[in-house]
Design an enzyme around this catalytic site. Structure first.
Site, PDB file in Angstrom:
ATOM      1  N   HIS A   1       0.817  -1.209   0.000  1.00 16.93           N
ATOM      2  CA  HIS A   1       0.000   0.000   0.000  1.00 16.93           C
ATOM      3  C   HIS A   1       0.854   1.264   0.000  1.00 16.93           C
ATOM      4  O   HIS A   1       0.334   2.364   0.105  1.00 16.93           O
ATOM      5  CB  HIS A   1      -0.934  -0.018   1.222  1.00 16.93           C
ATOM      6  CG  HIS A   1      -1.905   1.136   1.269  1.00 16.93           C
ATOM      7  ND1 HIS A   1      -2.291   1.838   0.150  1.00 16.93           N
ATOM      8  CD2 HIS A   1      -2.551   1.719   2.284  1.00 16.93           C
ATOM      9  CE1 HIS A   1      -3.131   2.795   0.494  1.00 16.93           C
ATOM     10  NE2 HIS A   1      -3.301   2.746   1.788  1.00 16.93           N
ATOM     11  N   CYS A   2       2.192   1.139  -0.109  1.00 18.40           N
ATOM     12  CA  CYS A   2       3.013   2.348   0.030  1.00 18.40           C
ATOM     13  C   CYS A   2       3.805   2.701  -1.224  1.00 18.40           C
ATOM     14  O   CYS A   2       3.525   3.700  -1.868  1.00 18.40           O
ATOM     15  CB  CYS A   2       3.971   2.178   1.209  1.00 18.40           C
ATOM     16  SG  CYS A   2       3.109   2.118   2.779  1.00 18.40           S
ATOM     17  N   ILE A   3       4.797   1.864  -1.539  1.00 12.25           N
ATOM     18  CA  ILE A   3       5.790   2.290  -2.539  1.00 12.25           C
ATOM     19  C   ILE A   3       5.203   2.451  -3.949  1.00 12.25           C
ATOM     20  O   ILE A   3       5.572   3.385  -4.649  1.00 12.25           O
ATOM     21  CB  ILE A   3       7.023   1.368  -2.482  1.00 12.25           C
ATOM     22  CG1 ILE A   3       7.618   1.517  -1.070  1.00 12.25           C
ATOM     23  CG2 ILE A   3       8.066   1.765  -3.515  1.00 12.25           C
ATOM     24  CD1 ILE A   3       8.728   0.584  -0.754  1.00 12.25           C
TER      25      ILE A   3
ATOM     26  N   ASP B   1       2.595   5.989  -3.029  1.00 11.26           N
ATOM     27  CA  ASP B   1       2.952   7.269  -2.400  1.00 11.26           C
ATOM     28  C   ASP B   1       3.665   8.259  -3.328  1.00 11.26           C
ATOM     29  O   ASP B   1       3.356   9.457  -3.299  1.00 11.26           O
ATOM     30  CB  ASP B   1       3.809   7.037  -1.147  1.00 11.26           C
ATOM     31  CG  ASP B   1       3.101   6.144  -0.137  1.00 11.26           C
ATOM     32  OD1 ASP B   1       1.900   5.886  -0.323  1.00 11.26           O
ATOM     33  OD2 ASP B   1       3.754   5.706   0.819  1.00 11.26           O
TER      34      ASP B   1
END
Ligand code: NAD
Length: 430
Positions: free
Chosen positions: A268-270, A273
């Site tokens: 869910h991040c890299i 974001d």
């Protein structure tokens, strides 16, 4: 007054969103002695928590049951508890829309609830990753509509969560916590809260700096993974083992940091974001070229893995259509159960579009229902392995019996260098 309550752990805390970020944070607050109420819109999750069952690997159910029995943690779907809460952390998802624009609707929904119950001497902290300006430009005006002045009657700050699920060394408890408030008084309140629980705490001068810190960190990873993926594609053309190159380069004691190629970005991040940052930069007419380029290279990797599978089948004079392909690891990285944005799912989709018969085995992901697929993890018996036309390693879980996988004799496309210790003709590295 609130500061004293926070310092003495007498403050009542709320956490909105009890997922990979919010649940560990809630339990750490409770273990530090605070009274914590977790709020989630997912009634199923709340029921499991009420029953003392943790669905997050990094939070053992024993820890959860302990804080529930001590009366320090409870979960609910009812936001009216916020009227009794002194400090609330917002830990809801911040995905991208299909157009790759930020989707902060979950944050907005949480703020709508807070506005209803905002009261004097309340601290509000956003932990969800987001673009610079969200706290000051989106959240603050809505909280100020209540007539309470920020920095005096209520406090607002941004503090990015940096947890790395599955990492036993660096956890919610010991990863340094960056904090930036709307006013210095807001920062001080948030610092006092976290100092009682987590540490060390790193105050910065504004919410925008705190928001940007998280985006720099994840953009740094995305760009460096993009670079090493490009080096892997080049090395393949030149017949050079990129993994050996990286290992040798990493012996340099300074000025080099190792990143590994792989089947693509996940979680869910890299993958998400950096696009929050490039989207915001575009508002000022700035084109974030590194971010876009890394995104292009990284999203091309699943296609590259498919081309490796086609090559492996070609060697056996087999078409993709009706070939049996077994994916080992559908989680986005080793030893975790998170399939969000997992490149393995893209690879499976592309292979199925070409008519392959795809199955998977993952000790951490029993079914792919969460990803909208009607598939269950297969047991890795020697017969099942031998019946495949190609095996693709997409997450190098330590639970696999790699010897048995290699011994099957089936061609293997190893995207993670999981088979680095094996010498066998049936292995193709990324
Ligand atoms: N997963 C990670 O490794 C990680 C690491 C650092 C930061 N983050 C960031 O933290 C934030 C949360 O991520 P996550 O992985 O914990 O997500 P998650 O999906 O695991 O958990 C979010 C929870 O919020 C709940 N929720 C959604 N809308 C809600 C609402 N309006 N009110 C109450 N609950 C609501 C969902 O039901 C879910 O349980 C994101 O911004 C993410 O980018 C995630």
């Amino acid at each position: 007054m609130l500061k004293a309550k926070l310092r003495s752990t007498q403050a009542r805390l709320g956490v909105i969103g009890l997922g990979y970020v919010g649940l560990p944070l809630s339990v750490e607050f409770a273990r530090a002695g605070f009274d914590v109420t977790g709020i989630d819109t997912d009634a199923g999750k709340v029921d499991r928590l009420k029953a003392g069952e943790s669905y997050i690997r990094d939070v053992p159910s024993e820890w959860l049951r302990e804080v529930i029995e001590q009366g320090r943690f409870r979960a609910t779907t009812d936001f009216s508890v916020l009227s009794e809460i002194d400090s609330v952390d917002i830990c809801v998802p911040t995905p991208l829309r299909k157009t790759k624009d930020p989707d902060i609707s979950f944050v907005s929904a949480a703020v709508d609830e807070i506005v209803k119950y905002l009261h004097e001497q309340m601290l509000v902290i956003l932990d969800s990753t987001t673009y610079p300006g969200t706290t000051d430009e989106v959240i603050l005006p809505r909280l100020e509509q209540t007539g309470l002045p920020v920095g005096e009657d209520f406090y607002l700050a941004f503090s990015p969560e940096r947890v790395d699920p599955g990492n036993p060394e660096w956890t919610t408890k010991n990863i340094p916590k960056v904090v930036g408030g709307v006013t210095s008084n807001c920062t001080e309140h948030a610092v006092v809260l976290y100092e009682q629980t987590l540490g060390p705490v790193v105050p910065v001068s504004s919410t925008k700096v705190a928001e940007s810190v998280k985006l720099l960190e994840n953009t740094f990873r995305s760009v460096n993974i993009g670079l090493v993926n490009e080096i892997a594609l080049m090395s393949d053309r030149m017949g050079i083992d990129v993994w050996e190159v990286i290992d040798a380069a990493a012996t340099k004691p300074f000025g080099f940091m190792r990143f590994y190629p792989g089947p693509g970005l996940g979680g869910h991040c890299i993958p998400i974001d950096p696009f929050y940052l490039s989207w915001k930069a575009r508002e000022t007419g700035f084109e974030a070229r590194f971010i876009e380029l890394a995104g292009q290279v990284n999203t091309s990797m699943p296609h590259y893995v498919v081309s490796k599978v086609i090559d492996a089948l070609n060697e056996q004079l087999k078409p993709v259509r009706k070939s049996k392909i077994l994916m080992l690891g559908v989680a986005y990285k080793e030893n975790i159960d998170d399939v969000r944005e997992s490149p393995a799912l893209d690879i499976m989709k592309f292979l199925e579009e070409k008519g392959a018969l795809v199955s998977y085995s993952d000790p951490h992901v029993a079914s792919l229902a969460e990803a909208g697929l009607d598939m269950r993890s297969r047991e890795l018996t020697p017969e099942y392995l031998k019946g495949q036309d190609c095996i693709v390693i997409t997450a190098a879980h330590t639970a696999y019996d790699y010897q048995a996988i290699v011994d099957s004799g089936v061609p293997i496309v190893d995207t993670r260098n999981a088979l680095r210790d094996f010498e066998a003709d049936n292995i193709t590295k990324l």
